[in-house]
Design a protein around this motif. Structure first.
Motif, mmCIF file in Angstrom:
data_model
loop_
_atom_site.group_PDB
_atom_site.id
_atom_site.type_symbol
_atom_site.label_atom_id
_atom_site.label_comp_id
_atom_site.label_asym_id
_atom_site.label_seq_id
_atom_site.Cartn_x
_atom_site.Cartn_y
_atom_site.Cartn_z
ATOM 1 N N ALA A 1 0.835 -1.205 0.000
ATOM 2 C CA ALA A 1 0.000 0.000 0.000
ATOM 3 C C ALA A 1 0.867 1.251 0.000
ATOM 4 C CB ALA A 1 -0.931 0.004 1.202
ATOM 5 N N ARG B 1 2.175 1.537 -3.655
ATOM 6 C CA ARG B 1 1.180 1.809 -4.691
ATOM 7 C C ARG B 1 0.323 3.039 -4.427
ATOM 8 N NH1 ARG B 1 -0.864 -4.344 -5.762
ATOM 9 N NH2 ARG B 1 0.996 -5.032 -6.863
ATOM 10 N N GLN B 2 -0.088 3.234 -3.176
ATOM 11 C CA GLN B 2 -1.080 4.269 -2.881
ATOM 12 C C GLN B 2 -0.567 5.389 -1.993
ATOM 13 O OE1 GLN B 2 -3.994 1.719 -1.207
ATOM 14 N NE2 GLN B 2 -4.795 1.067 -3.191
ATOM 15 N N GLY B 3 0.639 5.263 -1.489
ATOM 16 C CA GLY B 3 1.193 6.321 -0.663
ATOM 17 C C GLY B 3 1.080 6.023 0.825
ATOM 18 N N ARG C 1 -2.647 5.415 2.858
ATOM 19 C CA ARG C 1 -3.276 4.089 2.907
ATOM 20 C C ARG C 1 -2.475 3.119 3.771
ATOM 21 N NH1 ARG C 1 -7.410 0.972 3.438
ATOM 22 N NH2 ARG C 1 -7.275 -0.983 2.326
#
Length: 83
Positions: free
Chosen positions: A51, A54-56, A59
Motif C-alpha cells: 500500500a 502503490r497508494q502512498g 493508505r
C-alpha cells in the motif's frame, strides 16, 4: 461605490475564511505522529509495504492503524491447565 465595497469586502473575507477552514480541517486529519510512522517502518507487513508503494503513506498508515486497533482490542485468552 463605497456601499458596494462595504458589502463586498466582508463577504470576500468571510468566504476566504470558510475556504481556509476546510483546508485546515483536511490537513488536521492527515497529520501523522512521528512515533506512528517510525513503528510502521520498523515492523511493516507485506500489505502495508504494498500500500505504501502503490497508494502512498496515507493508505499504509490506515492499514497500520487497523492492525494496531485490532491487536489492542484482543485480550489474551486464559489458558486452562491441562492435567
Amino acid at each position: 461605490m463605497t456601499a458596494w465595497l462595504s458589502v463586498l469586502v466582508p463577504l470576500l473575507v468571510m468566504f476566504f475564511a470558510l475556504g481556509m477552514e476546510r483546508v485546515e480541517s483536511k490537513l488536521r486529519e492527515t497529520t501523522v505522529r512521528p512515533e506512528e510512522l517510525e513503528e510502521l517502518l520498523e515492523r511493516p507487513r507485506p500489505d502495508e509495504v504494498r500500500a505504501l508503494f502503490r497508494q502512498g503513506s496515507g493508505r499504509a498508515l490506515e492499514l497500520f492503524r487497523l492492525r494496531n486497533r485490532s491487536s489492542r482490542g484482543r485480550r489474551p485468552g486464559r489458558r486452562s491447565k491441562a492435567a
